[in-house]
Design an enzyme around this catalytic site. Structure first.
Site, PDB file in Angstrom:
ATOM      1  N   CYS A 104     -39.888 -62.897  95.892  1.00 32.59           N
ATOM      2  CA  CYS A 104     -41.166 -63.622  95.961  1.00 32.59           C
ATOM      3  C   CYS A 104     -42.380 -62.697  95.938  1.00 32.59           C
ATOM      4  CB  CYS A 104     -41.244 -64.487  97.216  1.00 32.59           C
ATOM      5  SG  CYS A 104     -39.883 -64.372  98.329  1.00 32.59           S
TER       6      CYS A 104
ATOM      7  N   ASP B 254     -38.606 -66.159 104.112  1.00 31.17           N
ATOM      8  CA  ASP B 254     -37.718 -67.091 104.788  1.00 31.17           C
ATOM      9  C   ASP B 254     -36.297 -67.066 104.253  1.00 31.17           C
ATOM     10  OD1 ASP B 254     -39.972 -67.707 106.146  1.00 31.17           O
ATOM     11  OD2 ASP B 254     -39.940 -69.853 105.748  1.00 31.17           O
TER      12      ASP B 254
ATOM     13  N   CYS C 291     -39.076 -69.155  95.491  1.00 35.41           N
ATOM     14  CA  CYS C 291     -38.058 -70.182  95.242  1.00 35.41           C
ATOM     15  C   CYS C 291     -38.610 -71.287  94.343  1.00 35.41           C
ATOM     16  CB  CYS C 291     -37.585 -70.773  96.556  1.00 35.41           C
ATOM     17  SG  CYS C 291     -36.918 -69.542  97.689  1.00 35.41           S
TER      18      CYS C 291
ATOM     19  N   SER D  93     -36.726 -76.116 106.143  1.00 37.99           N
ATOM     20  CA  SER D  93     -37.152 -75.479 104.907  1.00 37.99           C
ATOM     21  C   SER D  93     -37.606 -76.543 103.927  1.00 37.99           C
ATOM     22  CB  SER D  93     -35.978 -74.700 104.313  1.00 37.99           C
ATOM     23  OG  SER D  93     -36.239 -74.344 102.974  1.00 37.99           O
TER      24      SER D  93
END
Length: 585
Positions: free
Chosen positions: A56, A88, A211, A487
């Protein structure tokens, strides 16, 4: 634009560049190769969350160089710096997740301290992972300096190679990290071989970027455009696309224009802008974490916009963008279908967007959307008149089990009510171990408590547990409630942010195995079938919060300062306690 446009007597950087007393400071700037002209231009902080922790953030350093070119073209002097970020996907499922939410506030704090310490006049902030996006935006609003936000971009979708020995439902389709967490559950349940797991883990995440589904990072990237801090369409292009550099360069030029016109972050982040941001979350089936981050951003501006306000917007927003995890598509698909501007135009045309809000372009939302296509593409976006559901993909809940509210993502769900006996666990680890043993029953309401902002500490996400349940084929057969978080990749009937949390004696602390819990996402209710008298009696018996092993350090400090989830889990008084505005120093 000429450097003479900027009057240094009104800019913060005068404190380090102007007058004989600042000769020592200027000697440092000369040591770094700055010219006399560059020293006397406005100083612009170019803040990134670059690190090598995860994909990321890995492209942010490259993108920052393009931002700096844009600042220079606008006759400013860019000053690049980095701050932390906790990713995360790496922190998930172990003790490291306690660092995630505190990192949001640490990012805001460190950006503030860097800007203050070096007297920068404006900021362009680049972020790539879940907490770094709201953390960067919180810093911008806190400083109230001219600000432009830019997202690092999403990851490309993965795909299993032709002929790979993987189950049919993993073949010939886009893969994301969500699939990997669910694959672990499949493997534990005996329906996915170790060899297939090894194939999938090597192809699910094929590039730099955050993501790919409408998880927290992409949700907050959409928010950055809708709230006005990012340039139109800048959040859409995947991280590997070098076209992102054009948006970065344009962001550098834009911040100089904002500085010249004295348009600041709080001129952009207004109550109407926050409502626009909540709209984009709801219509795309975005992450429940937006219900935590939007109140925190509002707090920095001194605006009242708590979880209930966010959920009121959700109620009147149709869900019409078909994004993972509830839908089919990933961020790249949304970008190719017209991106956030097209979604915003559809909302504007339906009367669901405030078009008069100022943005980072120096123009209003409505002006930015002139000429943008406002019809659905028929795949990623369906008709706003015939949406997947008439209310948003995220719903707020309230009741005797959640007097301070809770939140659930319903995007893609067919069943919106659930009732069953509580199966109570005192931590995520306890719950995950039970799920691995299949020590729960169809129809159970799994309760994970002591995971709130204070009690965790750190309000962990529960993706490892929820993904394991889904991987076992039980995602639609049980519900899960927690005072922690989920999440953005979580799917199934999962209720988070239950408040007050267990650590302060909220009703979730009083639940016992077998208590009947009712969740009604249609009516916005979360209740336990206990009388007020019984709850009062149990509260008298309650022995106080569970002790944690954090007796010092950053996470201990966070637990002492953090407020309730409904207000954004913030750690300082915000604008209400402000005695000066940084940009006016």
């Amino acid at each position: 634009m000429d450097a003479r446009t900027f009057d240094k007597t009104r800019l913060v950087s005068r404190h380090v560049t102007e007058g004989p007393s600042r000769a020592p400071h200027r000697s440092y700037f000369y040591a770094m190769g700055l010219t006399d002209e560059e020293i006397h231009r406005p100083f612009v902080g170019v803040a990134t969350c670059w690190n090598e922790a995860a994909p990321c953030n890995i492209a942010l350093s490259r993108q920052a160089q393009a931002v700096k070119l844009g600042v220079k073209e606008g006759r400013g002097t860019p000053r690049e710096f980095t701050t932390i970020t906790v990713t995360d996907g790496i922190a998930m499922g172990h003790e490291g997740m306690r660092s995630s939410l505190p990192s949001r506030d640490a990012i805001a704090d460190t950006v503030e301290l860097t800007m203050r310490g070096h007297a920068y006049d404006a900021i362009v902030g680049l972020a790539g992972c879940d907490k770094s996006l709201p953390g960067m935006m919180m810093a911008m609003v806190r400083l109230n300096a001219p600000s432009v936000f830019i997202y690092g971009g999403s990851i490309l979708p993965g795909r299993a190679p032709q002929g790979a020995d993987v189950p049919a439902d993993f073949a010939d389709r886009d893969l994301t990290v969500q699939d990997m967490f669910e694959a672990v559950g499949r493997h534990q349940g005996g329906t996915l071989s170790e060899a297939a797991l090894a194939v999938l883990e090597r192809v699910a995440c094929p590039s730099a970027g955050a993501c790919g589904g409408q998880f927290t990072a992409n949700t907050m990237a959409c928010v950055s455009e809708a709230i006005g801090l990012a340039l139109p369409n800048s959040s859409g292009a995947p991280a590997p696309y070098e076209s992102r550099d054009q948006y970065c360069e344009a962001s550098g030029r834009a911040v100089m224009e904002l500085l010249a016109r004295n348009i600041r972050a709080r001129d952009i982040v207004t109550l109407k802008a926050l409502e626009n941001a909540a709209r984009i979350v709801a219509c795309t089936g975005g992450s429940t974490n937006a219900g935590l981050h939007l109140p925190a951003i509002a707090h920095e501006a001194g605006l009242r916009f708590d979880l209930f306000d966010v959920c009121e917007v959700f109620k009147s927003t149709p869900y019409f963008v078909d994004m993972k995890p509830g839908g089919k598509y990933v961020a790249k698909d949304l970008y190719e279908a017209g991106g956030v501007p097209r979604v915003m135009r559809m909302l504007l045309d339906a009367g669901l967007l405030h078009g008069d809000c100022m943005t980072a372009t120096g123009r209003t939302v409505a002006e930015n959307l002139e000429g943008v296509e406002g019809t659905p593409d028929g795949k990623v976006m369906v008709s706003i008149e015939k949406p997947f559901s008439k209310t948003g993909g995220v719903v707020g809940l309230k009741g005797n089990l959640a007097p301070e509210g809770a939140i659930v993502k319903v995007a893609g769900m067919k069943k919106l009510t659930f009732e069953g006996p509580a199966r109570v666990f005192e931590s995520e680890e306890e719950a995950f171990a039970a799920v691995q043993r299949r020590d729960y029953q169809e129809g159970d309401v799994i309760v994970i408590r002591n995971e709130g902002p204070k009690g965790g500490p750190g309000m962990r996400e529960m993706l490892a547990t929820t993904a394991a349940i889904s991987g076992q084929g039980m995602g639609s057969k049980v519900a899960l409630i927690t005072d922690g978080r989920f999440s953005g990749a979580t799917r199934g009937f999962c209720v988070g942010h239950v408040g007050p949390e267990a650590a302060v004696g909220g009703p979730i602390a009083l639940l016992r195995d077998g208590d009947i819990v009712k969740i009604d996402a249609k009516k916005g209710k979360l209740e336990v079938k206990l009388s007020a008298k019984e709850l009062k009696a149990r509260r008298k018996e309650w022995k106080g919060p569970r002790d944690t092993f954090y007796g010092s350090g950053a996470i201990w400090k966070y637990a002492q300062l953090v407020g309730p989830a409904k207000d954004g889990a913030v750690t300082h008084p915000g604008k209400d306690g402000e005695r000066h505005v940084y940009a006016d120093l």
